[in-house]
Each structure stands twice: as structure tokens, then as C-alpha cells.
Design a protein around this motif. Structure first.
Motif, PDB file in Angstrom:
ATOM      1  N   ARG A   1      39.417  36.559  46.150  1.00 23.71           N
ATOM      2  CA  ARG A   1      40.281  37.775  46.734  1.00 23.71           C
ATOM      3  C   ARG A   1      39.455  39.017  46.878  1.00 23.71           C
ATOM      4  O   ARG A   1      39.655  39.918  47.202  1.00 23.71           O
ATOM      5  N   GLN A   2      37.914  38.363  47.228  1.00 28.67           N
ATOM      6  CA  GLN A   2      37.005  39.342  47.609  1.00 28.67           C
ATOM      7  C   GLN A   2      36.551  39.329  49.059  1.00 28.67           C
ATOM      8  O   GLN A   2      35.404  39.311  49.382  1.00 28.67           O
ATOM      9  N   ALA A   3      37.421  38.980  49.959  1.00 26.41           N
ATOM     10  CA  ALA A   3      36.871  38.617  51.346  1.00 26.41           C
ATOM     11  C   ALA A   3      36.469  39.853  52.188  1.00 26.41           C
ATOM     12  O   ALA A   3      36.063  39.746  53.087  1.00 26.41           O
ATOM     13  N   ALA A   4      37.168  41.040  51.390  1.00 29.07           N
ATOM     14  CA  ALA A   4      36.896  42.399  52.217  1.00 29.07           C
ATOM     15  C   ALA A   4      36.828  43.303  51.189  1.00 29.07           C
ATOM     16  O   ALA A   4      37.068  43.075  49.841  1.00 29.07           O
ATOM     17  N   SER A   5      36.633  44.613  51.534  1.00 28.90           N
ATOM     18  CA  SER A   5      36.421  45.674  50.613  1.00 28.90           C
ATOM     19  C   SER A   5      38.203  46.009  50.337  1.00 28.90           C
ATOM     20  O   SER A   5      39.076  45.976  50.945  1.00 28.90           O
ATOM     21  N   HIS A   6      37.957  46.108  49.040  1.00 33.97           N
ATOM     22  CA  HIS A   6      39.572  46.452  48.444  1.00 33.97           C
ATOM     23  C   HIS A   6      39.172  47.709  47.278  1.00 33.97           C
ATOM     24  O   HIS A   6      39.369  47.504  46.165  1.00 33.97           O
ATOM     25  N   PRO A   7      39.125  49.210  47.818  1.00 34.15           N
ATOM     26  CA  PRO A   7      39.225  50.055  46.514  1.00 34.15           C
ATOM     27  C   PRO A   7      40.431  49.781  45.774  1.00 34.15           C
ATOM     28  O   PRO A   7      41.685  49.900  46.163  1.00 34.15           O
ATOM     29  N   HIS A   8      40.099  50.078  44.619  1.00 33.82           N
ATOM     30  CA  HIS A   8      41.293  50.227  43.597  1.00 33.82           C
ATOM     31  C   HIS A   8      41.332  51.050  42.537  1.00 33.82           C
ATOM     32  O   HIS A   8      42.218  51.545  42.055  1.00 33.82           O
ATOM     33  N   ALA A   9      40.247  51.977  42.656  1.00 37.03           N
ATOM     34  CA  ALA A   9      40.300  53.086  41.678  1.00 37.03           C
ATOM     35  C   ALA A   9      39.666  54.506  42.189  1.00 37.03           C
ATOM     36  O   ALA A   9      38.729  54.144  43.007  1.00 37.03           O
ATOM     37  N   VAL A  10      40.033  55.381  41.962  1.00 34.79           N
ATOM     38  CA  VAL A  10      39.472  56.923  42.224  1.00 34.79           C
ATOM     39  C   VAL A  10      39.690  57.644  41.149  1.00 34.79           C
ATOM     40  O   VAL A  10      40.969  58.098  40.826  1.00 34.79           O
ATOM     41  N   THR A  11      38.792  58.567  40.608  1.00 39.40           N
ATOM     42  CA  THR A  11      39.233  59.595  39.462  1.00 39.40           C
ATOM     43  C   THR A  11      37.852  60.464  39.566  1.00 39.40           C
ATOM     44  O   THR A  11      36.914  60.041  39.746  1.00 39.40           O
ATOM     45  N   PHE A  12      38.229  61.897  39.071  1.00 38.74           N
ATOM     46  CA  PHE A  12      37.159  62.837  38.933  1.00 38.74           C
ATOM     47  C   PHE A  12      36.324  62.648  37.780  1.00 38.74           C
ATOM     48  O   PHE A  12      37.091  62.198  36.661  1.00 38.74           O
TER      49      PHE A  12
ATOM     50  N   TYR B   1      43.680  50.028  48.903  1.00 36.18           N
ATOM     51  CA  TYR B   1      43.130  48.547  48.613  1.00 36.18           C
ATOM     52  C   TYR B   1      43.197  47.543  49.718  1.00 36.18           C
ATOM     53  O   TYR B   1      42.175  47.031  49.730  1.00 36.18           O
ATOM     54  N   TYR B   2      44.262  47.650  50.368  1.00 35.41           N
ATOM     55  CA  TYR B   2      44.209  46.750  51.718  1.00 35.41           C
ATOM     56  C   TYR B   2      43.455  46.882  52.804  1.00 35.41           C
ATOM     57  O   TYR B   2      43.046  45.980  53.631  1.00 35.41           O
ATOM     58  N   TYR B   3      42.858  48.068  52.894  1.00 34.54           N
ATOM     59  CA  TYR B   3      42.289  48.357  54.089  1.00 34.54           C
ATOM     60  C   TYR B   3      40.759  49.101  53.986  1.00 34.54           C
ATOM     61  O   TYR B   3      40.298  49.706  54.881  1.00 34.54           O
ATOM     62  N   GLY B   4      40.271  48.762  52.879  1.00 36.60           N
ATOM     63  CA  GLY B   4      38.997  49.033  52.251  1.00 36.60           C
ATOM     64  C   GLY B   4      38.516  50.598  52.949  1.00 36.60           C
ATOM     65  O   GLY B   4      37.350  50.852  53.012  1.00 36.60           O
ATOM     66  N   GLU B   5      39.459  51.583  52.206  1.00 39.22           N
ATOM     67  CA  GLU B   5      39.269  52.911  52.864  1.00 39.22           C
ATOM     68  C   GLU B   5      39.750  53.967  51.717  1.00 39.22           C
ATOM     69  O   GLU B   5      40.752  53.657  50.986  1.00 39.22           O
ATOM     70  N   TYR B   6      39.068  55.127  51.452  1.00 34.54           N
ATOM     71  CA  TYR B   6      39.444  56.107  50.892  1.00 34.54           C
ATOM     72  C   TYR B   6      39.706  57.404  51.724  1.00 34.54           C
ATOM     73  O   TYR B   6      39.152  57.668  52.670  1.00 34.54           O
ATOM     74  N   VAL B   7      40.901  58.180  51.252  1.00 36.15           N
ATOM     75  CA  VAL B   7      41.453  58.913  52.316  1.00 36.15           C
ATOM     76  C   VAL B   7      41.910  60.107  51.677  1.00 36.15           C
ATOM     77  O   VAL B   7      42.197  60.169  50.265  1.00 36.15           O
ATOM     78  N   VAL B   8      41.531  61.457  52.329  1.00 30.78           N
ATOM     79  CA  VAL B   8      41.551  62.663  51.641  1.00 30.78           C
ATOM     80  C   VAL B   8      43.014  63.397  52.250  1.00 30.78           C
ATOM     81  O   VAL B   8      43.106  63.434  53.515  1.00 30.78           O
TER      82      VAL B   8
END
Length: 518
Positions: free
Chosen positions: A176-187, A143-150
Motif C-alpha cells: 500500500r506504499q507504492a506512492a505518497s499517501h497523506p492521511h492526517a493533518v492537524t494543528f 490521500y490518493y494523490y500525495g498532496e496537501y491542499v489549502v
């Protein structure tokens, strides 16, 4: 349900396992923020994961274990049901407390957890994670750093270092939208693509897991300022539902599960009563196991909203709002039978139970609560697997026979890897039949992500790659044709028996239509 479609030995084994499997309990895992630290970064401390035994008849939760932890923001159990993965969003560069992902082994006898290892994806704050259908990777939304990690997963369930990442950029109109905030990931239901929600840039995106990294497939913008928080796919994979944290709405998008393409938005509904005029705070969204109902929570209006799904169009119609005992519903969970819904009432320090009316999907208060300090996230663990049945033994001589034919050595090795372990000299794979775990070997079988058969002359496993589903419970049927790509070994008398194939998903004891087996 008849077992006449199964080979005799396997059908006998399934029948004999019925009473054993039925006696195995189901366990529930709930995160808790016991205290809130007064430190400047607001990091939680004295947190825990609580383990409960679940009674499907009454819905009662009986305490089993309390495991000290870091206040996980999300948890998920892997497809083999042997490991629990939990991510903690500890944003705090000044105190050097950063996000982490923990792994626990699940004891199949009593549901208790044993810590295995911890990986920090760096200076990041995980909000949600998901486990790949083959159990070999965990994907994290930071969320905090706009990134999805594997993160890669070893054979023992332990996590390795980051193998790939994908970063978003952009912003939105809300503070609250000053930057990218990924919040969800699901198959998605087929397990081929990942659905994601980025609260900061007002986008839902579809990724593909490629090796140890991620590839972009498609994306769609939501209403400006919606702040998409969580996602849910329809049972047939044709509709993608997203709940907005900043506007409290749910928007439905058309979705193509074959290509991963997101279509146009088809509908937007509110999770708030029409007379509510306060702050918006949409939180959780979840599909009922039957696929007929959808639920969403709102921490502003303090309720759970329920909707009927038109299964032909994916359109939603309001059922009503449940409010009794609901206080800060960051998360809720539906038990695997679809009979009970539990609200993690974070502000009320309790888990609140509702009964789900089967015909209408309406939520009825039961008056039952389970005291728990600031409950956060709840996940159910299906009934655990017992010891292999005698008829399912895979003897060591089978392995030695396979070893004589170099053509099949790689296939045998790969099967050992994909089935994630063995029992003694026996290789096993795990399926579920009508809510009961069954281990199949010495017969054609299917493991998640790969169709497997045994060559008739040399009895060595032959593998055909191709996804068959993600995070589901499966029924088993008999195929009439050998899947393309599975070839006999060429020895005299070669040929393959009809392989067992994945049929439909077990949902709350629904009868299975054998005609749908492919």
C-alpha cells in the motif's frame, strides 16, 4: 471559581449568563456509510451526516437531523463554532467522482445543519482536514494523490478555490506504499504549525501555513512499513504521537512547539494485546481532555487501547484494552467533559458508549449503543452561543469615533474581519468561561490569533498580532501589563486599560489556577 479578577461590568455579565449557558445543549455529528455502491470505483452512496443531541449526564444521543451527504471521511467544526467542514474521499476518475469538501452552517438554536457550498480540490481523495485557528483557511490531506491542499474561507464560511498546495514523493516497503499517501493533518496546541502523517512514505512532517500556501518546517521518518495514519499532540505540546495503520503501533516523538522541530522517537507501544497474531490495522488516536490519557483503535485486533501519560516525559504505560461491541473501530471520540468515549463500530452498525474512569482512564462498557448504519467519524459541537448580553453592547457611536481618527480605521476594519461578523452595529468576539460562552465588547478582549484592546481616549480597537491558541475553550483573566506592540493613540490622556488575556484551557471542569495567567 471566583470572578473577582474580572472588571465589574464584565463579571456581572458573566454571572448573569451562567444559567442561560448551562441550559444550552451540546450536539454531536456522526458520518454514516449507509450503503456501499457496487460501482467499480467503490464510491459510497446514500450516505449521510447524522445530528444528535448529547446528554452529558447519561451520555445519551438523541436523533435530531439526518443530512444527505457523500460519506465524509472526516469532519471538523471551525473555531467560531458556526460552520462544519466535511471532506469526502471519492476516488473515481472513471465515474468523474472525485474528492470534495462540503461546508455546513450550524444553527446555534438546535444544532441542525444547512448546506452552504462545496469545493472539489480536483482529481484527489481527501482523507482528513483541519481548520486554521483564525478560521480563514482549511488544509486538506489528499490521500490518493500525495498532496496537501489549502482552501481559503470567506467571511460567510464558504470555501474558495485552492490557494496553495504541497506535494510529497516517495514510497515504502508495503504494497500500500507504492506512492505518497497523506492521511492526517492537524494543528499543534499553539496553533502555529501543522502536524501531518504520510502513510505512503513513512514520514511525519511539520508544515507552516503561510498566507494561502504551505511551507515545510521539519520531518521525521517512522519505522519502515509503519504506515503513519493519524496524529495527536500532548497537551503541553512537547510530544507528538503517531499511530501506524500497517503495524498497529503508536510511536512518540519529542516535539518543539516553538520551532516546529520534530525530535527523535522516544517510545513505541502496540495497540494490540500481546497474544494477538492477526492482521494489523491501526486507525484512530486521541488525547483525553485532561491530557493524562491517550487512546488508540485497532481494526485488526478489534479494540481500543488506553495508556496513561507521564506528563513530565510524555511516556506511555498501558491501561488496558476495551473490546465489548467494538467492530471496525475506524474512529472514536471523547466528549468535551472527558467522561464518555464513543466508538464508531463501523462493522457493527452502531455507536458504542464507554465510561472513562476519571482516576485511571480505564474504559468501562455502559451497555448503551446507538444504532447507525456504518458510523464513520464523530465530532462534538460545544454549547452554542446565545444573544449578546445588554452590558456588552458596542454602540454605533464607537465606530464613528474610531472613524474620526484615520490612524485607527485599519485596526477597526481588521477587528471586524477577525471576529468573523457583527450583531447589528455591534462588533463581538467570542470566548468561553468555564464551559459557558461569553461575548465581550466595550472592554479589552482577546480573539483567536490576535490580542485586542480599546484605546482609552477614543475607544477604538487596537490590535497586536500573535497566535494565542487553536481550537480551544478559553478562560479569561486580567493582565497586569499591556502587551508589547499595542500602542495608545497619542491623544491627550492616552493610555490603555489592562487587556483581558487568554489563560489556560478549560478541561472537564478543572479548576483554573489564576497564577498561570500571563
Amino acid at each position: 471559581m471566583t470572578l473577582s479578577g474580572l472588571p465589574g461590568a464584565v463579571a456581572q455579565a458573566v454571572g448573569s449568563s451562567r444559567s442561560v449557558a448551562a441550559d444550552r445543549p451540546t450536539y454531536v455529528y456522526v458520518t454514516s456509510f449507509e450503503n456501499r455502491s457496487a460501482s467499480p470505483d467503490g464510491s459510497p452512496d446514500a450516505n449521510a451526516i447524522y445530528v444528535f443531541q448529547f446528554d452529558p449526564g447519561t451520555g445519551t444521543l438523541t436523533p435530531v437531523q439526518q443530512v444527505p451527504g457523500s460519506g465524509p471521511a472526516w469532519m471538523e467544526i471551525d473555531p467560531s463554532k458556526r460552520f462544519l467542514y466535511a471532506c469526502s474521499s471519492l476516488n473515481g476518475t472513471e465515474t468523474a467522482r472525485v474528492g470534495e469538501v462540503d461546508v455546513y452552517a450550524i444553527d446555534p438554536r438546535d444544532g441542525t445543519l444547512t448546506f452552504l457550498n462545496r469545493v472539489s480540490p480536483g482529481d484527489r481523495g481527501p482523507a482528513q482536514l483541519t481548520v486554521a485557528p483564525d478560521g480563514r483557511h482549511v488544509v486538506v490531506a489528499n490521500y490518493y494523490y500525495g498532496e496537501y491542499v489549502v482552501l481559503p474561507v470567506g467571511q460567510d464560511g464558504r470555501l474558495g478555490a485552492v490557494s496553495g498546495s504541497l506535494k510529497n514523493t516517495g514510497s515504502g516497503p508495503h504494497p500500500r506504499q507504492a506512492a505518497s499517501h497523506p492521511h492526517a493533518v492537524t494543528f499543534d496546541p499553539k496553533g502555529r504549525f501543522l502536524g501531518t502523517a504520510d502513510l505512503g512514505i513513512d514520514k511525519v512532517q511539520i508544515f507552516r501555513l503561510a498566507g494561502g500556501g504551505l511551507e515545510r518546517v521539519s520531518e521525521a521518518s517512522v519505522t519502515s512499513g509503519m504506515g503513519p495514519r493519524h496524529l495527536a499532540f500532548s497537551r503541553d505540546g512537547r510530544t507528538l504521537y503517531v499511530i501506524g495503520e500497517l503495524d498497529g503501533n503508536i510511536t512518540a516523538f519529542a516535539y518543539d512547539s516553538t520551532t516546529g522541530a520534530i525530535g527523535r522517537p522516544s517510545q513505541t507501544v502496540s495497540t494490540e494485546p500481546s497474544d494477538y497474531a492477526g492482521a494489523h490495522s491501526g486507525a484512530e488516536i486521541a488525547l483525553h481532555p485532561s491530557g493524562r490519557f491517550l487512546y488508540g483503535s485497532n481494526r485488526g485486533s478489534q479494540n481500543i487501547a488506553g495508556y496513561r501519560i507521564d506528563t513530565s516525559t510524555g511516556q506511555l504505560s498501558l491501561i488496558g484494552f476495551a473490546t465489548q461491541g467494538v467492530n471496525g473501530p475506524t474512529n472514536f471520540a471523547i466528549d468535551p467533559t472527558g467522561r464518555w468515549l464513543y466508538v464508531n463500530s463501523t462493522g457493527g452498525n452502531e455507536v458504542v458508549q464507554f465510561a472513562i474512569v476519571p482516576r485511571t482512564g480505564a474504559l468501562e462498557p455502559t451497555g448503551n449503543t446507538t444504532p447507525l448504519p456504518a458510523p464513520g467519524v464523530m465530532v462534538f459541537h460545544p454549547r452554542s452561543v446565545g444573544p449578546p448580553l445588554p452590558v456588552l453592547r458596542l454602540h454605533s457611536r464607537l465606530r464613528s469615533r474610531a472613524g474620526r481618527n484615520p490612524q485607527h480605521r485599519a485596526a477597526q476594519t481588521r477587528v471586524l474581519m477577525l471576529t468573523r461578523g457583527s450583531v447589528g452595529s455591534r462588533t463581538v468576539t467570542q470566548l468561553q468561561l468555564a464551559g459557558m460562552e461569553v461575548l465581550l465588547a466595550l472592554a479589552p478582549f482577546v480573539c483567536r490569533g490576535f490580542a485586542v484592546s480599546l484605546c482609552r481616549p477614543c475607544r477604538s480597537p487596537l490590535v497586536e498580532e500573535g497566535p494565542v491558541g487553536a481550537n480551544k475553550s478559553f478562560l479569561v483573566g486580567v493582565a497586569q501589563q499591556v502587551p508589547s506592540g499595542v500602542k495608545p493613540c497619542g491623544r491627550r490622556g492616552g493610555g490603555l486599560p489592562a487587556p483581558l488575556v487568554v489563560g489556560d484551557q478549560v478541561l472537564g471542569g478543572e479548576p483554573f489556577d489564576w497564577s498561570r495567567t500571563t
